[in-house]
Structures are given as C-alpha cells and as structure tokens.
Design an enzyme around this catalytic site. Structure first.
Site, PDB file in Angstrom:
ATOM      1  CG  ASP A 311      70.340  36.768  86.302  1.00 22.26           C
ATOM      2  OD1 ASP A 311      70.088  36.169  87.367  1.00 22.26           O
ATOM      3  OD2 ASP A 311      71.372  37.447  86.132  1.00 22.26           O
ATOM      4  CD  GLU A 313      71.887  37.706  89.874  1.00 18.67           C
ATOM      5  OE1 GLU A 313      72.640  38.045  90.810  1.00 18.67           O
ATOM      6  OE2 GLU A 313      72.275  37.514  88.702  1.00 18.67           O
TER       7      GLU A 313
END
Length: 477
Positions: A311, A313
């Site tokens: 992910d 982020e």
C-alpha cells in the site's frame, strides 16, 4: 550493406526535408553497422509454460480431490514446422539449482505421482498444430498437508529448428500443496473470494472466525495484518521491515493468533505501507527493491505467512543520492512486486490499487504483470483494474467495503453481478466486534450468493487473546 538497412534509410528519407536535414550530419556512408543487437532474431526461440495460464511458475492447491490435471505447452517465437518436436520430463536435479538461486528449501514432488501424456513427447503436425501436453497428478495421501512441493518440468530434448536460450526458458515450475484438510474457506472454483484487512492495532485477526456461513464455510479467504511499515535503517544504510508492537506481538505469537486461521484455509498476509520517512514501496532503486523483497520473503518464511499486501501511502520524498532509493512512481512499485514474486514465487503478492500502485507498467524485464501480481484490491467506492495484457478481472476485487466508516455493502444481487462482470474478489476493511451489527447488516446478501446464510455472530476475540469470548455478552467486560 544488407538490404534491410537500405529499406530503413529509404524510410527515413521519405519522412521529409526537416527530418532529412536534421540527420544528414550524422549519416556516415560506408561505415560498418554493428549488428550485435540483431543477434538471434532469426532463431526460433522456445520456452515451456503452463498451457492454461502461460505462466512459467504456477501454484496448484488441491482442495477437493487428490488428483489434478493440467497441461504444458512450448511457445515459439516463429511457429513450428512439420518436424518440430520436444521431449518433456521431470528434471529432479534442477530443484537444487532453483533453491540455491532463490534462497529457498522447497521439497521435490515425488516423480511417481506425476504422469505425462504421450511419454512426454510433443510433436507438431499440420493437422493439429503445436499441441499441449497433459500432466496428471495423483498425490493420494502422500503429501504433508499444507506443505509446498515443487514439480520442475523441463524441455529435455528438442528438434534442431528450436533454440532454448537458458534454464528459465527450459523449465516450468509447479508449486503443489494438498489443502484438503484446510477446505473450510473453499466455496467453489467459480465463486467470489473474500479479502479482509484487519486494523491489528486494536482488533484481533482471529475475529475472521466470526464470519461463518450456515454450511460451515468461512467467508474470508484472505486476511491482511494491517500493517507493518517500510522504514529506513540509518545504521545499516538500507530500507527494512518495521513492525510496531501490535504487529510484532501477532508475529511472535503466530501459533495461537495466526495459524488457527491458516488451519481453516485462510491465507494470512503481512500488510506493508510507508511510515513518514524517505523510504517507500514505490521509490526503491532496482537494488533496493531486490533487497527489500528478500527481507519480505524472509518474514513470510519465518512466521509462516502466505504473502504480502503493498500500500503506497504515508511516505516522504526519496533521497535520490541514496543507492537504495529511486524516483517515486509506478515503475518502482512494479519492480518491487516483480522482485517480491521472484523471492517467494509460491506466496501471494497483492496490492492496494492506490498511489503509485495505480498505472503500473504492463511488464518488468519483459515479464507480464500477470506473473508478478496475484490479487488487486481497490480503494473504497471503486473497482480494481487489471494490469498488463494477460491478466483478467478474476484477480481483481470489484467491491470494497469500509466497515468501520460504513461505506459499501454486499447486497442480494452483488455477487452475481460481480461475477458477471468477471471479478473474482470482494474486499472488506476494518471490521470490529463493537460494530458487528452494522458489519453483518452490510453483508446481508452473501447468503443469497453462496446459497447458505451468514450465521449471526456468537463469538469474538479480544485483543491478543487466543480464546473466544461470547458475543455480545462479553463485549464490554
């Protein structure tokens, strides 16, 4: 000068005066042309792969039968002639080479459990073309449940019109696991599978056991521990996997807090995302990606996990003077997936399609994305998109439900519609026992789809407790 170069020069001249005038200073008539880049273009190169998926490495999990049939084929760059032939066989000696190259310790599938049609011979004909070769497995009760075995098939002989360039082209590797004792999540080959993120800072992942259909099957096929991080180790001078105390506690106690899920057939993945420093999952250099992928593979091996979710982020800008880092973007994200799959080919490499895990290139080093991404899940309110030219939506989630905030639901027609559109997965994020009423309401259509209602929850698991508590009477005790 060969004729093909005259054609190229004529094409350039025909583009017009502007192009011609810009090139004349560089044109040297009579200079020898370096043809090294053209070496091999006349070869009929072949490589062995699975006939169904075209993959050179394929995982086979046996859920319903001790027997399995697949087929292999030889792809050719220039097609076949009438006398084109191949001899395929089990290459037992190659397993040592493979293990040394990948740092693995896989066990050979006993060759007596394998049979190849036609004695392993593939023979082209004008009538049938270049056929595939049927491969049959009959494992009986010979395999240790859940253990990975390797079947290395190889082109052992080939006719003179075909060139086999290297060991990779020569081999097709199957990873085989007998999962018949762990079939509690298996709801049918063509049914949607469930992919669930747990915010493990506050919720015990054993709560996936609360989601069970009346027929005994569990709803969630994959559980992600959300999340560990990628961070920079200044002393070692490299990115590394950092686990906060909650994640580390689960890993250290995985026999009681994670393996019960796996024993019921659920895959348990380590979630990874950025953590506010110069490293990130989509900003590693080629070498940085390779090194980090190897560390991820070691985590999965050490803690008996089934793979990873990436992910992109919460990372800061990379330091481009650092040899482990590179420009942030989809190319770096794809390279990490590619290197991770190389480091653990029998594990799942999955992505949250967000940040630079959107817009990934179709290939890395000439290998299509279908070979280095196993599952793609989307942001809330959207559906995942395929990557590359081969992948189908069967690897994608068509629905993402955010349980904590109440976004999304699985209605009575949701499953059939997703399957009709070609999707193979749906996703859930952050269910907590305190919100089971709304969580289970948002899943009210799964019973219609799977043909068995979702049971009302009767148990839940408190944080870090391997023993079930009664729901809802013990919820606030």
């Amino acid at each position: 000068m060969k004729l093909r170069y005259i054609y190229c020069l004529a094409g350039l001249l025909s583009l017009g005066g502007v192009l011609f005038s810009s090139c004349t200073d560089d044109l040297e008539i009579g200079k020898n042309v370096d043809e090294s880049a053209l070496s091999g273009i006349y070869e009929n190169r072949g490589y062995l792969c699975d006939a169904v998926t075209s993959k050179t490495e394929q995982v086979i999990e046996l859920y319903t039968s001790p027997e399995y049939t697949t087929s292999v084929k030889v792809n050719l760059t220039k097609g076949f002639v009438a006398q084109t032939s191949m001899k395929i066989a089990v290459d037992e000696a190659y397993l040592d080479t493979y293990n040394k190259e990948h740092g693995t310790d896989y066990v050979l599938l006993p060759s007596e459990l394998v049979s190849l049609d036609n004695g392993g011979v593939i023979q082209a004909s004008i009538e049938e073309g270049m056929p595939s070769l049927e491969v049959k497995l009959a494992v009986g009760d010979r395999l240790e449940a859940g253990k990975t075995y390797v079947l290395p098939l190889a082109i052992m002989e080939n006719s003179s019109d075909v060139t086999i360039k290297n060991e990779t082209d020569k081999h097709c590797i199957y990873f085989i696991r007998d999962m018949r004792q762990f079939g509690d999540t298996y709801k049918g080959e063509d049914k949607l599978k469930g992919y669930l993120f747990f915010e493990v800072n506050g919720v015990n992942p054993l709560n996936a056991l609360s989601f069970q259909l009346e027929n005994g099957k569990y709803l969630w096929d994959v559980v992600v521990l959300f999340a560990a991080n990628i961070n920079y180790d200044a002393e070692a001078g490299r990115p590394y996997v950092k686990c906060n105390p909650n994640v580390q506690y689960l890993l250290d106690n995985n026999e009681t807090l994670l393996q019960p899920l796996r024993k019921r057939g659920m895959k348990v993945l380590l979630g990874l995302l950025g953590n506010h420093d110069m490293t990130g999952l989509a900003q590693l250099s080629d070498q940085g990606a390779k090194d980090f992928a190897r560390e991820v593979a070691q985590y999965c091996k050490a803690y008996n996990l089934d793979g990873v979710n990436y992910d992109d982020e919460y990372s800061s800008s990379p330091d481009l003077d650092n040899p482990s880092l590179g420009p942030h973007g989809p190319a770096a994200a794809a390279k990490l997936c590619y290197e991770t799959k190389k480091a653990m080919p029998d594990k799942l490499v999955t992505i949250f399609q967000y940040g630079s895990f959107r817009g990934l290139p179709e290939q890395v080093n000439g290998v299509d994305a279908d070979q280095w991404i196993d599952i793609i899940v989307p942001n809330y309110g959207s559906s995942a998109n395929t990557v590359g030219s081969i992948m189908t939506k069967k690897k994608c989630a068509g629905l993402a439900i955010e349980f904590n905030l109440g976004y999304g639901s699985f209605g009575s027609h949701t499953g059939d519609q997703l399957v009709k559109e070609g999707y193979g997965w749906f996703m859930g994020f952050a269910p907590s026992p305190e919100k089971y009423t709304s969580v289970f309401n948002s899943l009210n259509g799964v019973g219609d789809y799977y043909g068995s209602p979702l049971k009302e929850p009767t148990i839940f698991y408190k944080k870090n407790d391997p023993n079930p508590s009664n729901y809802p009477s013990d919820l606030f005790n």
